[in-house]
Motif scaffolding. Structure first.
Motif, PDB file in Angstrom:
ATOM      1  N   GLU A 223      -0.465   5.866  -0.265  1.00  0.00           N
ATOM      2  CA  GLU A 223      -1.143   6.931  -1.025  1.00  0.00           C
ATOM      3  C   GLU A 223      -2.560   7.221  -0.502  1.00  0.00           C
ATOM      4  OE1 GLU A 223       0.170   8.801  -3.537  1.00  0.00           O
ATOM      5  OE2 GLU A 223      -1.757   9.848  -3.589  1.00  0.00           O
ATOM      6  N   ASP A 224      -3.239   6.185  -0.005  1.00  0.00           N
ATOM      7  CA  ASP A 224      -4.628   6.372   0.452  1.00  0.00           C
ATOM      8  C   ASP A 224      -4.749   7.369   1.603  1.00  0.00           C
ATOM      9  OD1 ASP A 224      -3.247   4.559   2.082  1.00  0.00           O
ATOM     10  OD2 ASP A 224      -5.048   3.478   2.670  1.00  0.00           O
ATOM     11  N   GLN A 225      -3.639   7.681   2.251  1.00  0.00           N
ATOM     12  CA  GLN A 225      -3.702   8.589   3.403  1.00  0.00           C
ATOM     13  C   GLN A 225      -3.351  10.035   3.052  1.00  0.00           C
ATOM     14  OE1 GLN A 225      -4.938   7.897   6.340  1.00  0.00           O
ATOM     15  NE2 GLN A 225      -5.387   5.842   5.596  1.00  0.00           N
TER      16      GLN A 225
ATOM     17  N   ALA B 197      -7.766  -1.584  -8.175  1.00  0.00           N
ATOM     18  CA  ALA B 197      -8.182  -1.162  -6.826  1.00  0.00           C
ATOM     19  C   ALA B 197      -7.061  -1.453  -5.836  1.00  0.00           C
ATOM     20  CB  ALA B 197      -9.426  -1.933  -6.405  1.00  0.00           C
ATOM     21  N   LYS B 198      -7.020  -0.728  -4.707  1.00  0.00           N
ATOM     22  CA  LYS B 198      -5.959  -1.006  -3.737  1.00  0.00           C
ATOM     23  C   LYS B 198      -6.248  -2.307  -2.987  1.00  0.00           C
ATOM     24  CE  LYS B 198      -7.304   1.117   0.643  1.00  0.00           C
ATOM     25  NZ  LYS B 198      -6.857   1.701   1.877  1.00  0.00           N
ATOM     26  N   MET B 199      -5.188  -2.990  -2.603  1.00  0.00           N
ATOM     27  CA  MET B 199      -5.353  -4.155  -1.739  1.00  0.00           C
ATOM     28  C   MET B 199      -5.864  -3.616  -0.406  1.00  0.00           C
ATOM     29  SD  MET B 199      -2.472  -6.997  -0.634  1.00  0.00           S
ATOM     30  CE  MET B 199      -2.231  -7.704  -2.238  1.00  0.00           C
ATOM     31  N   SER B 200      -6.989  -4.137   0.067  1.00  0.00           N
ATOM     32  CA  SER B 200      -7.625  -3.544   1.241  1.00  0.00           C
ATOM     33  C   SER B 200      -8.288  -4.589   2.122  1.00  0.00           C
ATOM     34  CB  SER B 200      -8.674  -2.541   0.739  1.00  0.00           C
ATOM     35  OG  SER B 200      -9.754  -2.437   1.626  1.00  0.00           O
ATOM     36  N   LYS B 201      -8.123  -4.401   3.437  1.00  0.00           N
ATOM     37  CA  LYS B 201      -8.744  -5.312   4.396  1.00  0.00           C
ATOM     38  C   LYS B 201     -10.244  -5.359   4.219  1.00  0.00           C
ATOM     39  CE  LYS B 201      -5.740  -3.754   7.967  1.00  0.00           C
ATOM     40  NZ  LYS B 201      -5.747  -2.649   8.896  1.00  0.00           N
ATOM     41  N   SER B 202     -10.851  -4.185   4.033  1.00  0.00           N
ATOM     42  CA  SER B 202     -12.311  -4.157   4.052  1.00  0.00           C
ATOM     43  C   SER B 202     -12.951  -4.404   2.693  1.00  0.00           C
ATOM     44  CB  SER B 202     -12.823  -2.839   4.634  1.00  0.00           C
ATOM     45  OG  SER B 202     -12.354  -1.766   3.861  1.00  0.00           O
ATOM     46  N   SER B 203     -12.210  -4.151   1.592  1.00  0.00           N
ATOM     47  CA  SER B 203     -12.924  -4.363   0.329  1.00  0.00           C
ATOM     48  C   SER B 203     -12.335  -5.418  -0.605  1.00  0.00           C
ATOM     49  CB  SER B 203     -13.118  -3.030  -0.411  1.00  0.00           C
ATOM     50  OG  SER B 203     -11.906  -2.365  -0.533  1.00  0.00           O
TER      51      SER B 203
HETATM   52  N1  AQP Z   1      -2.821  -1.336  -0.781  1.00  0.00           N
HETATM   53  C1  AQP Z   1      -1.984  -0.569  -0.111  1.00  0.00           C
HETATM   54  N2  AQP Z   1      -0.817  -0.173  -0.684  1.00  0.00           N
HETATM   55  C2  AQP Z   1       0.068   0.611  -0.001  1.00  0.00           C
HETATM   56  N3  AQP Z   1      -0.158   1.027   1.272  1.00  0.00           N
HETATM   57  C3  AQP Z   1      -1.290   0.649   1.885  1.00  0.00           C
HETATM   58  N4  AQP Z   1      -1.792   0.884   3.125  1.00  0.00           N
HETATM   59  C4  AQP Z   1      -2.991   0.272   3.239  1.00  0.00           C
HETATM   60  N5  AQP Z   1      -3.289  -0.367   2.092  1.00  0.00           N
HETATM   61  C5  AQP Z   1      -2.265  -0.156   1.231  1.00  0.00           C
HETATM   62  C6  AQP Z   1      -1.102   1.647   4.167  1.00  0.00           C
HETATM   63  O1  AQP Z   1      -1.017   0.837   5.318  1.00  0.00           O
HETATM   64  C7  AQP Z   1      -0.968   1.683   6.464  1.00  0.00           C
HETATM   65  C8  AQP Z   1      -1.875   1.149   7.542  1.00  0.00           C
HETATM   66  O2  AQP Z   1      -3.178   1.413   7.148  1.00  0.00           O
HETATM   67  P1  AQP Z   1      -4.420   1.264   8.060  1.00  0.00           P
HETATM   68  O3  AQP Z   1      -4.122   0.717   9.357  1.00  0.00           O
HETATM   69  O4  AQP Z   1      -5.228   2.496   7.938  1.00  0.00           O
HETATM   70  O5  AQP Z   1      -5.009   0.132   7.282  1.00  0.00           O
HETATM   71  P2  AQP Z   1      -6.321   0.125   6.667  1.00  0.00           P
HETATM   72  O6  AQP Z   1      -6.600   1.408   5.952  1.00  0.00           O
HETATM   73  O7  AQP Z   1      -7.258  -0.390   7.665  1.00  0.00           O
HETATM   74  O8  AQP Z   1      -5.952  -0.980   5.665  1.00  0.00           O
HETATM   75  P3  AQP Z   1      -6.673  -1.111   4.439  1.00  0.00           P
HETATM   76  O9  AQP Z   1      -6.452  -2.431   3.900  1.00  0.00           O
HETATM   77  O10 AQP Z   1      -6.367   0.086   3.620  1.00  0.00           O
HETATM   78  O11 AQP Z   1      -8.149  -1.119   5.013  1.00  0.00           O
HETATM   79  P4  AQP Z   1      -9.369  -0.402   4.495  1.00  0.00           P
HETATM   80  O12 AQP Z   1      -9.325  -0.446   3.001  1.00  0.00           O
HETATM   81  O13 AQP Z   1     -10.411  -1.198   5.114  1.00  0.00           O
HETATM   82  O14 AQP Z   1      -9.299   0.990   5.035  1.00  0.00           O
HETATM   83  C9  AQP Z   1      -1.365   3.080   6.009  1.00  0.00           C
HETATM   84  O15 AQP Z   1      -0.209   3.884   5.967  1.00  0.00           O
HETATM   85  C10 AQP Z   1      -1.895   2.858   4.628  1.00  0.00           C
HETATM   86  O16 AQP Z   1      -1.627   3.969   3.789  1.00  0.00           O
END
Ligand code: AQP
Length: 332
Positions: free
Chosen positions: A148-150, A194-200
């Motif tokens: 969804e974040d994309q 919040a979404k599970m996220s590498k950076s936060s």
């Molecule tokens: N929490 C999530 N739930 C479902 N899908 C997710 N994606 C990321 N987090 C979630 C999807 O993973 C794919 C790869 O994403 P990316 O390489 O852009 O990863 P990212 O954004 O660096 O990973 P993070 O954890 O979301 O990092 P931050 O928050 O640091 O940007 C994508 O298709 C993404 O949608």
């Protein structure tokens, strides 16, 4: 066959469960029905500062993990973005049809630049969605499997494709987002809004596929849940339990209804303990396979170079058409 393209950043030592369930799992399934292109997007990974040696290693680990979860180089093109120079070339052209205000509205940039401080955020971080549009449009992708974040970035890609086609003549397929609603947003185990996220996410909030499995199980057992007792799926009132049920269902193929029925009368502790075991069983073989790919880096690099060749055959065609349309000399 319709075509799909997607990418993942090598910005950590492992993918997390959100990346896998929200995106990569669907990549695997789509290999059977689509002409599939998947890339480790290392050009994107340098937008927020990086270490050169670590980056190359992370790109290999990312590729090894993708193979370990089921991408098959015979059935898809798996490659590293920087080995296909057309991505950067097309990004420049697209940046010239993107409005500054339009790019400024991207919420991911706003969030990330705010965290870094606006003086430290790079121009690359700002133009990231334009490079992402180039990734997709080069392959004439019909669909883009992402979380969804994309969604907002995908909308921008569609707008740019339409605008370019209108101004210069039909050049790009306008892609659709392929977002599977159930797993589109896996949430942080410590902050289930919040979404599970590498950076936060904090370390306790995120399950990395390559971490010690016992550690993952412990994180699941310590996941934040509400003070109630009943196991029901209610994303508003019980986001923590809903997230655990979502993960459980996605990893086992059991429906949410089935799980809710099975846990009737049981407590949160039972659910967490069982899910911990499910996660351990899932990650163990993935880790073993990842290690075996990483044990032979020369072979892995060869595989990726072959993937890049497959990708370039398509990317070069699109770039040549684009050059022609905008009035450049043909690429040599
Ligand atoms: N929490 C999530 N739930 C479902 N899908 C997710 N994606 C990321 N987090 C979630 C999807 O993973 C794919 C790869 O994403 P990316 O390489 O852009 O990863 P990212 O954004 O660096 O990973 P993070 O954890 O979301 O990092 P931050 O928050 O640091 O940007 C994508 O298709 C993404 O949608």
């Amino acid at each position: 066959r319709p075509r799909v393209l997607s990418g993942i950043q090598p910005t950590a030592d492992s993918f997390h469960l959100g990346n896998y369930l929200g995106a990569v799992r669907h990549w695997v399934a789509l290999q059977d029905t689509h002409d599939a292109f998947y890339c480790v997007v290392d050009l994107h990974a340098i937008t927020a500062g990086h270490d050169a040696k670590t980056l190359r290693q992370r790109s290999r680990t990312a590729a090894a993990q993708l193979l370990a979860v089921g991408l098959d180089p015979e059935r898809c093109a798996l490659f590293v973005q920087s080995q296909v120079p057309e991505h950067a070339q097309l990004a420049w052209i697209l940046s010239c049809v993107t409005g500054f205000g339009e790019a400024s509205r991207m919420t991911q940039f706003k969030d990330k630049s705010q965290k870094q401080g606006s003086d430290r955020a790079s121009v690359g971080l700002f133009t990231y969605p334009i490079l992402q549009a180039a990734d997709i449009l080069l392959y004439q992708a019909d669909a883009v499997p992402v979380g969804e974040d994309q969604r907002q970035h995908l909308e921008l890609t569609r707008d740019l494709a339409q605008r370019f086609n209108t101004s210069f003549g039909r050049t790009f397929t306008v892609p659709a987002a392929h977002i599977v609603r159930d797993t589109a947003k896996i949430t942080d185990l410590q902050d289930p809004t919040a979404k599970m996220s590498k950076s936060s996410s904090s370390p306790a909030g995120i399950i990395n596929l390559l971490e010690e499995p016992a550690r993952s199980a412990k994180k699941i057992r310590s996941a934040v849940t509400d003070t109630g007792r009943e196991i029901v799926f209610d994303a508003e009132a019980k986001p923590g339990i809903a997230n655990l049920l979502t993960i459980y269902s996605a990893l086992t193929g059991r429906s949410i209804d089935d799980l809710v029925a099975a846990y009737a009368g049981k407590g949160y502790g039972d659910l967490k303990k069982d899910l911990g075991e499910v996660v351990v069983e899932f990650v163990r073989p993935v880790q073993e396979r990842t290690r075996s790919y990483l044990d032979d880096p020369a072979q892995l690099d060869k595989l990726l170079a072959q993937g890049a060749e497959k990708a370039r055959a398509v990317a070069a065609r699109t770039l040549a058409t684009t050059y022609e349309r905008v009035g450049f000399f043909p690429p040599v």
